[in-house]
Design an enzyme around this catalytic site. Sequence first.
Site, mmCIF file in Angstrom:
data_model
loop_
_atom_site.group_PDB
_atom_site.id
_atom_site.type_symbol
_atom_site.label_atom_id
_atom_site.label_comp_id
_atom_site.label_asym_id
_atom_site.label_seq_id
_atom_site.Cartn_x
_atom_site.Cartn_y
_atom_site.Cartn_z
ATOM 1 N N ASP A 24 0.840 -1.204 0.000
ATOM 2 C CA ASP A 24 0.000 0.000 0.000
ATOM 3 C C ASP A 24 0.874 1.252 0.000
ATOM 4 O O ASP A 24 1.341 1.696 1.036
ATOM 5 C CB ASP A 24 -0.919 -0.013 1.229
ATOM 6 N N LYS A 34 1.554 7.987 0.216
ATOM 7 C CA LYS A 34 1.941 8.070 1.622
ATOM 8 C C LYS A 34 3.321 8.716 1.739
ATOM 9 O O LYS A 34 4.123 8.617 0.809
ATOM 10 C CB LYS A 34 2.059 6.649 2.209
ATOM 11 N N ASP A 51 0.154 -5.057 4.666
ATOM 12 C CA ASP A 51 -1.240 -4.628 4.470
ATOM 13 C C ASP A 51 -2.113 -5.748 3.887
ATOM 14 O O ASP A 51 -3.289 -5.541 3.608
ATOM 15 C CB ASP A 51 -1.267 -3.379 3.579
ATOM 16 N N ASP A 89 -5.711 6.460 -0.692
ATOM 17 C CA ASP A 89 -5.075 5.700 0.393
ATOM 18 C C ASP A 89 -6.109 5.012 1.288
ATOM 19 O O ASP A 89 -5.767 4.184 2.113
ATOM 20 C CB ASP A 89 -4.181 6.641 1.217
ATOM 21 N N ARG A 96 -11.081 -0.396 2.277
ATOM 22 C CA ARG A 96 -12.542 -0.458 2.319
ATOM 23 C C ARG A 96 -13.125 -0.682 0.923
ATOM 24 O O ARG A 96 -14.210 -1.235 0.785
ATOM 25 C CB ARG A 96 -13.094 0.810 2.980
HETATM 26 N N1 BES Z 1 -3.180 0.293 5.322
HETATM 27 C C1 BES Z 1 -3.531 1.577 5.796
HETATM 28 C C2 BES Z 1 -3.797 1.612 7.287
HETATM 29 C C3 BES Z 1 -2.614 1.354 8.195
HETATM 30 C C4 BES Z 1 -1.844 2.412 8.624
HETATM 31 C C5 BES Z 1 -2.344 0.082 8.654
HETATM 32 C C6 BES Z 1 -0.786 2.168 9.488
HETATM 33 C C7 BES Z 1 -1.289 -0.152 9.516
HETATM 34 C C8 BES Z 1 -0.516 0.906 9.935
HETATM 35 C C9 BES Z 1 -4.798 2.067 5.093
HETATM 36 O O1 BES Z 1 -4.950 1.652 3.776
HETATM 37 C C10 BES Z 1 -4.756 3.551 5.067
HETATM 38 O O2 BES Z 1 -3.873 4.079 4.457
HETATM 39 N N2 BES Z 1 -5.707 4.195 5.727
HETATM 40 C C11 BES Z 1 -5.754 5.606 5.773
HETATM 41 C C12 BES Z 1 -7.187 6.040 5.622
HETATM 42 C C13 BES Z 1 -7.362 7.523 5.485
HETATM 43 C C14 BES Z 1 -6.814 8.007 4.162
HETATM 44 C C15 BES Z 1 -8.826 7.855 5.618
HETATM 45 C C16 BES Z 1 -5.210 6.049 7.123
HETATM 46 O O3 BES Z 1 -5.539 5.419 8.128
HETATM 47 O O4 BES Z 1 -4.432 6.993 7.150
HETATM 48 ZN ZN ZN Z 2 -4.046 -0.104 3.277
HETATM 49 MN MN MN Z 3 -4.020 2.941 2.392
#
Ligand code: BES
Ligand code: ZN
Ligand code: MN
Length: 492
Positions: free
Chosen positions: A261, A268, A279, A338, A342
């Site tokens: 990811d 990111k 991920d 990102d 979902r």
């Molecule tokens: N895979 C990430 C979530 C994650 C972050 C898992 C750190 C483990 C450690 C997910 O896909 C993500 O990036 N989520 C975003 C959502 C946001 C853009 C609403 C997040 O949590 O920053």
């Molecule tokens: Zn993710």
């Molecule tokens: Mn993500």
Amino acid sequence: MTNPTLKFSNAAPAAAAGDVLVVGISAVDSKLKVLPRSITAAQAKKLITTLSALGATGKHGEQTRIPGTGIASATSILAVGIGAETSTEQLRQLTGDVTRNLAGNKKVSYALRDLNDQDAVAVAEGAMIAAYAFNEFRNSSLADQKLPVSSFTIFSAHASKFLATEISKLVSAIHFARDLGNTPPSHLPPAEFVARVKKAIVAKPITAAIWDEKKLVAEGFGGIMGVGQGSSRPPRLLKLEYKPKGAKQHVALVGKGITFDTGGISLKPGLNMHDMKFDMSGAGAVVASIIAIAELGLKVHVTAWAALAENMPSGTATRPGDVLKIYGGKTVEVLNTDAEGRLVLADALVKAAETKPNYIIDIATLTGAQVLGMGLRTAAIMANNDDFRSEVHAAAQAAGEDMWPMPLPEFLRNEINSSVADLANIGSGKGGGMQLAGIFLREFVAKQTPWVHLDIAGPAYNQGTAYAYNTIGATGFAIRTMVELARRISNK
Ligand code: BES
Ligand code: ZN
Ligand code: MN
């Protein structure tokens, strides 16, 4: 990696050959006491004399290593302090600590205390789970590695060959998931994940069905395709099914399988981006869980769905502002690429529901907010059904995995309204990010089907130092809970 061997024995611990005999001790009125009654009074006396000379206090977690000479057949004895109030889970963790410290030895046996049934399982699991290393990508540094213990004997009055086999099956599934999690991104694109799983289920009572990118497009899986289209390594949907005769209940497990990811176009920051190879841990957990459940022959019908994609920022990647059509027809405006987990899960949840399961559970490293709010070792349980959430929580507690319920408050629902589509994939950014992700997923599950969402972003991998039975890297979190839950459901 090759899994360690395990046996239970009710023979005399001191007579057992091997590298190390681990013996539980404690301090009673500041005098040392040897805990298991299977160590004779004469042996205990010698042991205490030596330990006292070395200044051992018997306090919880203290480890003192002495030669076995004159006391036991094992080359050495490791005395481990065990507090009187030590719970089953603490015993599992302590055994994990001890086992990691004994890396480099081959044959280790445990006489920790007079174990009840639950303790015996916990000690065996703690040892077996801790005896893991991921050395596939080591070459010149391999020789410096102390390899994990390869053979365990647990001394217990509840010696059982059946139990040892059961625990071995569970732990080999956990280690399979850890191997998948630890494998670097370019070595485990979606197609390779599928290939490894297919290999792992050969000769097991599990069938597989695979959707490749052509089939995904043709059948309208807009979430998985939308996330995967920025990568030259195309996405997959993998379905596994285990349907034993006599099963009354059907549980569908759905796992987030983002093999890497980057965030996509909503890229990111570089710091810790490498962690995003984990991920796919939700997908690893559901696949390993169905394998363990089938191996154990539990009488419950299980389908496991792995929604696999690599989230990359190439020119053909989904852009913020784009609209995707999820399987089944709902549309989603992607405001942040990102928030991709979902999107792939939405497709898979709708597809999984077509098979009319009695329960649906999804497992995902879904939000950074989960880690911020609950730390690195506790997972969140969210649900559309209070009873089912409690059942999953009870199974987690029995299995020794740390999870806690979190709400899906109604007032957050409006945050994911979109001005152009049925839903938006992010909210206002004013907090509650973990719950919002849960609320988003809930839109893709029928109200009458009990559904649980596990956000395992924190506990899926260990980024710090090793602790208890967890080495650095993938932990295989949630598999023990799923197997325990399947056991409970199969008895319904
Ligand atoms: N895979 C990430 C979530 C994650 C972050 C898992 C750190 C483990 C450690 C997910 O896909 C993500 O990036 N989520 C975003 C959502 C946001 C853009 C609403 C997040 O949590 O920053
Ligand atoms: Zn993710
Ligand atoms: Mn993500």
